[in-house]
Design a protein around this motif. Structure first.
Motif, PDB file in Angstrom:
ATOM      1  N   MET A   1       0.985  -1.112   0.039  1.00  0.00           N
ATOM      2  CA  MET A   1      -0.109  -0.026  -0.044  1.00  0.00           C
ATOM      3  C   MET A   1       0.831   1.359  -0.043  1.00  0.00           C
ATOM      4  O   MET A   1       1.714   1.356   0.564  1.00  0.00           O
ATOM      5  N   ASP A   2       0.536   2.160  -1.066  1.00  0.00           N
ATOM      6  CA  ASP A   2       1.178   3.515  -0.996  1.00  0.00           C
ATOM      7  C   ASP A   2       0.870   4.087   0.212  1.00  0.00           C
ATOM      8  O   ASP A   2      -0.368   5.149   0.170  1.00  0.00           O
ATOM      9  N   LEU A   3       1.498   4.349   1.515  1.00  0.00           N
ATOM     10  CA  LEU A   3       1.029   5.081   2.606  1.00  0.00           C
ATOM     11  C   LEU A   3       0.953   6.501   2.217  1.00  0.00           C
ATOM     12  O   LEU A   3       0.053   7.277   2.820  1.00  0.00           O
ATOM     13  N   SER A   4       1.838   7.141   1.560  1.00  0.00           N
ATOM     14  CA  SER A   4       1.652   8.635   1.180  1.00  0.00           C
ATOM     15  C   SER A   4       0.584   8.839   0.282  1.00  0.00           C
ATOM     16  O   SER A   4      -0.092  10.169   0.715  1.00  0.00           O
ATOM     17  N   LEU A   5      -0.024   8.160  -0.382  1.00  0.00           N
ATOM     18  CA  LEU A   5      -1.003   8.204  -1.167  1.00  0.00           C
ATOM     19  C   LEU A   5      -2.537   8.060  -0.461  1.00  0.00           C
ATOM     20  O   LEU A   5      -3.219   8.910  -0.484  1.00  0.00           O
ATOM     21  N   LEU A   6      -2.280   6.970   0.526  1.00  0.00           N
ATOM     22  CA  LEU A   6      -3.409   6.792   1.466  1.00  0.00           C
ATOM     23  C   LEU A   6      -3.519   8.081   2.245  1.00  0.00           C
ATOM     24  O   LEU A   6      -4.765   8.704   2.515  1.00  0.00           O
ATOM     25  N   ARG A   7      -2.519   8.604   2.814  1.00  0.00           N
ATOM     26  CA  ARG A   7      -2.650   9.839   3.849  1.00  0.00           C
ATOM     27  C   ARG A   7      -3.061  10.788   2.996  1.00  0.00           C
ATOM     28  O   ARG A   7      -4.041  11.624   3.423  1.00  0.00           O
ATOM     29  N   PHE A  18      -7.190   9.947  12.642  1.00  0.00           N
ATOM     30  CA  PHE A  18      -7.123   8.488  13.386  1.00  0.00           C
ATOM     31  C   PHE A  18      -7.494   7.307  12.240  1.00  0.00           C
ATOM     32  O   PHE A  18      -7.386   6.364  12.340  1.00  0.00           O
ATOM     33  N   ARG A  19      -8.229   8.095  10.894  1.00  0.00           N
ATOM     34  CA  ARG A  19      -8.384   7.042   9.894  1.00  0.00           C
ATOM     35  C   ARG A  19      -7.354   6.234   9.380  1.00  0.00           C
ATOM     36  O   ARG A  19      -7.379   5.151   9.211  1.00  0.00           O
ATOM     37  N   PHE A  20      -6.259   7.130   9.109  1.00  0.00           N
ATOM     38  CA  PHE A  20      -5.041   6.533   8.557  1.00  0.00           C
ATOM     39  C   PHE A  20      -4.499   5.676   9.718  1.00  0.00           C
ATOM     40  O   PHE A  20      -4.204   4.308   9.172  1.00  0.00           O
ATOM     41  N   ASP A  21      -4.331   5.464  11.062  1.00  0.00           N
ATOM     42  CA  ASP A  21      -4.043   4.409  11.952  1.00  0.00           C
ATOM     43  C   ASP A  21      -4.948   3.617  11.890  1.00  0.00           C
ATOM     44  O   ASP A  21      -4.497   2.198  11.997  1.00  0.00           O
ATOM     45  N   GLN A  22      -6.156   3.479  11.829  1.00  0.00           N
ATOM     46  CA  GLN A  22      -7.214   2.526  11.927  1.00  0.00           C
ATOM     47  C   GLN A  22      -6.816   1.407  10.485  1.00  0.00           C
ATOM     48  O   GLN A  22      -6.601   0.257  10.727  1.00  0.00           O
ATOM     49  N   LEU A  44     -16.588   5.054   2.770  1.00  0.00           N
ATOM     50  CA  LEU A  44     -15.079   5.564   2.871  1.00  0.00           C
ATOM     51  C   LEU A  44     -14.343   4.167   2.305  1.00  0.00           C
ATOM     52  O   LEU A  44     -13.463   4.227   1.594  1.00  0.00           O
ATOM     53  N   ARG A  45     -14.778   2.947   2.661  1.00  0.00           N
ATOM     54  CA  ARG A  45     -14.245   1.892   2.056  1.00  0.00           C
ATOM     55  C   ARG A  45     -14.186   1.773   0.525  1.00  0.00           C
ATOM     56  O   ARG A  45     -13.397   1.409  -0.322  1.00  0.00           O
ATOM     57  N   ASP A  46     -15.599   2.117  -0.033  1.00  0.00           N
ATOM     58  CA  ASP A  46     -15.714   1.959  -1.327  1.00  0.00           C
ATOM     59  C   ASP A  46     -14.933   3.355  -2.132  1.00  0.00           C
ATOM     60  O   ASP A  46     -14.338   2.974  -3.224  1.00  0.00           O
ATOM     61  N   GLU A  47     -14.694   4.281  -1.415  1.00  0.00           N
ATOM     62  CA  GLU A  47     -13.771   5.402  -2.113  1.00  0.00           C
ATOM     63  C   GLU A  47     -12.453   5.097  -1.910  1.00  0.00           C
ATOM     64  O   GLU A  47     -11.774   5.337  -3.096  1.00  0.00           O
TER      65      GLU A  47
END
Length: 337
Positions: A1-7, A18-22, A44-47
């Motif tokens: 997972m690209d954590l930079s893109l996720l954030r 806190f969503r990132f940590d979850q 959010l899961r779908d997005e």
């Protein structure tokens, strides 16, 4: 997972921090996708499914050995092949061998990866996604950066991954970075804030032979690499692991064992003798008798020396065998693709 893109995506969507940590907790715990993350809103899961790929890698092939070893052939988004391995031991250890490059530019003559065309350094997220893919197969507790490539040539990304591995169950003291002797990387690791272990792929006790089987020795000699390893020891006070592949009639004599003992110091270096695994090269493996005589000579000189247990040889997953063969159409029949 690209954590930079996720954030950045979560920030763009206006999600609380806190969503990132979850999401990371679910991912590091072995979740198979966003759909399993039950404490996230369904929208959010779908997005995230639409905007942030759950992995930067795709799995092309999985092979399982009779000894419990699993090997994954993975591919990056731009088509670079990678292999990564999970080794299961009878004592309960679950150790992973992770790649830092697609291919390797250093062309050690006994190593199958060195026979590949070098691709590129992997990103931190492509390295991390190997570990995450294996975490989805089993709980993990050890990691070695000893797969495809020279980790010290991609150290910033490797260290970024090391900082994340404890969340997968792999502590820094159970993480090792292996190098053929890339001195700038060793020195950079010595000065870093990540307390991982260092392993030196040595394979010959003197420069002429080492240059013959490992061209990198022409750039960084034994004395230069040993000096860098000694600096690591003086700074970290962590014993260095020496990897020594046993090549029949090449580097496995008792006299060469004594040379190796004279080169190193038993309070700084633990020596791991590695049976040579077939890679279509010119070499044969040392006999069991030669390996035992070599080990005993080192032990008589005061060293802690062991012969490595072979894992995954029947699926070309053992030390030195990673070559992403299924990515080569000419070799598909051999690997059963």
């Amino acid at each position: 997972m690209d954590l930079s893109l996720l954030r950045s995506t979560l920030e763009e969507l206006g999600q609380p921090r806190f969503r990132f940590d979850q999401i990371w907790k679910w991912t590091a715990g072995g979740a198979a996708g966003y759909h399993e993350m039950s404490n996230l809103p369904a929208a959010l899961r779908d997005e995230l499914t639409a905007r942030v790929p759950f992995s930067t890698l795709s799995e092309l092939r999985r092979a399982s050995s009779s000894d419990g070893t699993d090997k994954l052939l993975l591919q990056t988004a731009d088509g670079r092949p990678i292999e990564t391995v999970l080794m299961r031991y009878k004592d309960g250890r679950r150790s992973i061998c992770v790649s830092s490059q697609s291919g390797c530019p250093l062309t050690c003559t006994f190593c199958a990866t060195g026979q590949m065309k070098f691709g590129r350094n992997l990103t931190a997220w492509e390295i991390l996604d190997q570990a995450l893919a294996l975490r989805r197969l089993d709980a993990l507790d050890h990691c070695v950066f000893m797969g495809m490539g020279e980790p010290m040539m991609n150290l910033d990304n490797v260290l970024e991954v090391c900082r994340r591995l404890p969340d997968l169950g792999i502590t820094n003291r159970r993480t090792g970075i292996s190098t053929v002797g890339w001195v700038p990387g060793i020195d950079k690791l010595t000065e870093s804030d990540v307390p991982v272990r260092l392993a030196w792929s040595l394979h010959a006790p003197e420069d002429a032979l080492r240059s013959e089987i490992m061209p990198v020795n022409e750039r960084y000699s034994l004395d230069e690499v040993k000096a860098a390893c000694d600096r690591f020891y003086e700074r970290r006070r962590k014993m260095i692991f020496v990897e020594y592949v046993m090549l029949g009639g090449v580097n496995d004599s008792v006299a060469q064992a004594k040379q190796l003992a004279d080169l190193l110091e038993p309070w700084r270096y633990k020596i791991n003798l590695i049976p040579y695994n077939p890679t279509d090269s010119m070499y044969d493996s040392s006999s069991q008798g030669a390996m035992e005589a070599f080990r005993q000579t080192l032990e008589d000189e005061g060293y802690n020396a062991t012969i490595r247990l072979i894992r995954g040889r029947d699926i070309d997953a053992a030390c030195g065998q990673l070559a992403a063969k299924a990515a080569n159409p000419k070799l598909k029949q051999r690997v059963g693709v």
